[in-house]
Design a protein around this motif. Structure first.
Motif, short mmCIF file in Angstrom:
data_model
loop_
_atom_site.label_atom_id
_atom_site.label_comp_id
_atom_site.label_asym_id
_atom_site.label_seq_id
_atom_site.Cartn_x
_atom_site.Cartn_y
_atom_site.Cartn_z
N LEU A 82 0.82 -1.20 0.00
CA LEU A 82 0.00 0.00 0.00
C LEU A 82 0.87 1.26 0.00
CD1 LEU A 82 -2.79 -1.04 2.54
CD2 LEU A 82 -2.94 -0.95 0.05
N ALA A 83 2.08 1.16 0.54
CA ALA A 83 3.00 2.28 0.53
C ALA A 83 3.81 2.34 -0.76
CB ALA A 83 3.94 2.20 1.73
N ARG A 84 3.46 1.51 -1.75
CA ARG A 84 4.08 1.51 -3.08
C ARG A 84 5.52 1.01 -3.05
NH1 ARG A 84 4.15 6.82 -5.58
NH2 ARG A 84 4.72 7.60 -3.52
N ASP A 85 5.84 0.12 -2.09
CA ASP A 85 7.17 -0.48 -2.01
C ASP A 85 7.04 -1.97 -2.32
OD1 ASP A 85 9.70 -1.42 -1.38
OD2 ASP A 85 9.94 -0.12 0.36
N ALA A 86 7.10 -2.30 -3.60
CA ALA A 86 6.87 -3.68 -4.03
C ALA A 86 7.94 -4.62 -3.52
CB ALA A 86 6.80 -3.75 -5.56
N GLY A 87 9.19 -4.16 -3.46
CA GLY A 87 10.27 -5.03 -3.00
C GLY A 87 10.12 -5.43 -1.55
N SER A 88 9.87 -4.46 -0.67
CA SER A 88 9.70 -4.78 0.75
C SER A 88 8.45 -5.61 0.98
CB SER A 88 9.63 -3.48 1.57
OG SER A 88 10.82 -2.74 1.46
N VAL A 129 15.05 -15.42 -2.50
CA VAL A 129 15.39 -14.44 -1.46
C VAL A 129 16.63 -13.66 -1.86
CG1 VAL A 129 15.99 -14.14 0.98
CG2 VAL A 129 14.33 -15.88 0.31
N LEU A 130 17.60 -14.33 -2.49
CA LEU A 130 18.79 -13.63 -2.96
C LEU A 130 18.45 -12.63 -4.06
CD1 LEU A 130 21.47 -16.48 -3.03
CD2 LEU A 130 21.33 -14.56 -1.44
N ALA A 131 17.48 -12.98 -4.90
CA ALA A 131 17.03 -12.03 -5.94
C ALA A 131 16.44 -10.78 -5.31
CB ALA A 131 16.02 -12.70 -6.86
N LEU A 132 15.64 -10.96 -4.26
CA LEU A 132 15.08 -9.82 -3.54
C LEU A 132 16.19 -9.00 -2.89
CD1 LEU A 132 12.01 -11.55 -1.88
CD2 LEU A 132 11.92 -9.72 -3.58
N ALA A 133 17.21 -9.68 -2.35
CA ALA A 133 18.34 -8.96 -1.76
C ALA A 133 19.09 -8.15 -2.81
CB ALA A 133 19.28 -9.95 -1.08
N GLY A 134 19.28 -8.73 -3.98
CA GLY A 134 19.95 -8.01 -5.06
C GLY A 134 19.19 -6.76 -5.49
N ALA A 135 17.87 -6.88 -5.56
CA ALA A 135 17.06 -5.72 -5.92
C ALA A 135 17.11 -4.64 -4.84
CB ALA A 135 15.62 -6.16 -6.17
N ALA A 136 17.07 -5.07 -3.56
CA ALA A 136 17.11 -4.11 -2.46
C ALA A 136 18.45 -3.41 -2.35
CB ALA A 136 16.77 -4.81 -1.15
N LYS A 140 18.38 0.08 -0.70
CA LYS A 140 18.32 -0.18 0.74
C LYS A 140 19.32 -1.28 1.11
CE LYS A 140 13.73 -0.77 0.72
NZ LYS A 140 13.17 -0.16 -0.48
N PRO A 141 20.60 -0.96 1.20
CA PRO A 141 21.62 -1.99 1.49
C PRO A 141 21.40 -2.72 2.81
CG PRO A 141 22.65 0.06 0.74
CD PRO A 141 21.21 0.36 0.97
N LEU A 142 20.89 -2.02 3.83
CA LEU A 142 20.66 -2.67 5.12
C LEU A 142 19.66 -3.81 4.98
CD1 LEU A 142 21.49 -2.10 8.20
CD2 LEU A 142 19.17 -1.26 8.41
N PHE A 143 18.58 -3.56 4.26
CA PHE A 143 17.57 -4.59 4.02
C PHE A 143 18.14 -5.71 3.17
CE2 PHE A 143 13.01 -5.45 2.40
CZ PHE A 143 12.80 -6.35 3.42
N ALA A 144 19.02 -5.35 2.23
CA ALA A 144 19.65 -6.36 1.37
C ALA A 144 20.52 -7.31 2.20
CB ALA A 144 20.49 -5.68 0.29
N VAL A 145 21.27 -6.76 3.16
CA VAL A 145 22.10 -7.61 4.03
C VAL A 145 21.22 -8.54 4.86
CG1 VAL A 145 23.71 -7.60 5.97
CG2 VAL A 145 24.00 -5.97 4.10
N LEU A 146 20.11 -8.00 5.39
CA LEU A 146 19.21 -8.82 6.19
C LEU A 146 18.62 -9.97 5.36
CD1 LEU A 146 17.91 -8.95 9.02
CD2 LEU A 146 16.00 -7.62 8.11
N LEU A 147 18.23 -9.68 4.13
CA LEU A 147 17.70 -10.73 3.26
C LEU A 147 18.78 -11.74 2.88
CD1 LEU A 147 15.41 -8.61 0.91
CD2 LEU A 147 14.68 -10.21 2.68
#
Length: 234
Positions: A82-88, A129-136, A140-147
């Motif tokens: 709803l906040a228009r953040d498809a990746g998160s 999950v790695l694909a989502l991390a690559g996109a993030a 958003k590098p912090l979110f990418a590391v978490l993923l």
């Protein structure tokens, strides 16, 4: 010379930008909720993998994951869309559904017995999950590391479920504790940022993510006509 008007003069066609209105509704950021839920779930499962919770109580722990963690992940993911953040949104919902599935199958199987089907599921989930991390990582590098850490944990748990030894389960448990600590920092940093309306604790935002905090509203809305829900096709 003034333009003529009357029944015989064709009316000027309306332009799309003159008749279109895009309405945006401000909402609170769902990422702190998603981070904290991810951290709690990861810590709970690590306590089971590391043997800190007796095997006889594993069903209670898995129920806690289903009742507490999974719904919060779904709420966070839904509001991220709803906040228009498809990746998160995709990441939070994918992880929530994954934890729901593994918790239910673990409840229906004997404790401390590896499940080949879970190995297949978790190892198949890793590249997504790695694909989502690559996109993030682009914004958003912090979110990418978490993923990325989550993908490592899925891989280690999958190798244990494949019957390759208890060492993989222990490694997955310690990785899960790292995820919990990382998620705690990330959720706190996002909460402080949301309250102050500026970055206080480093989040290492880049590109569009940084512009969303530091840029003005006009700069953020210039590409709204290309977003899903506005454009004609996805």
């Amino acid at each position: 010379m003034p333009q003529q008007s009357g029944p015989d003069v064709p009316a000027e066609p309306l332009k799309t930008e003159n008749v279109t209105r895009i309405v945006l509704r401000p909402i609170a950021s769902p990422l702190p909720l998603g981070f904290f839920a991810l951290g709690m779930g990861s810590t709970l499962l690590s306590s089971l993998q590391l043997g800190w919770v007796p095997t006889g109580q594993s069903s209670v722990l898995l129920l806690l994951v289903l009742i507490f963690v999974v719904p919060l992940q779904f709420v966070g993911g839904t509001f991220a869309f709803l906040a228009r953040d498809a990746g998160s949104g995709t990441a939070l919902l994918l992880l929530g559904a994954a934890w729901a599935g593994t918790s239910v199958t673990s409840l229906r199987s004997p404790p401390d017995e590896p499940l080949v089907i879970q190995a297949v599921f978790l190892l198949a989930l890793v590249p997504f999950v790695l694909a989502l991390a690559g996109a993030a990582a682009q914004s958003k590098p912090l979110f990418a590391v978490l993923l990325s850490l989550t993908a490592v944990r899925f891989a280690l748990t999958g190798l244990y479920e494949a019957g390759l030894g208890n060492a993989f389960q222990i490694a997955a448990g310690w990785t899960g504790l790292g995820i919990g600590a990382f998620a705690l920092y990330g959720g706190l940093a996002l909460l402080v940022e949301d309250g102050k309306q500026r970055t206080v604790l480093p989040l290492f935002r880049r590109g569009k993510a940084r512009e969303s905090i530091e840029g003005d509203l006009r700069a953020q809305l210039t590409e709204a006509q290309q977003e899903a829900g506005v454009r004609h096709q996805l």
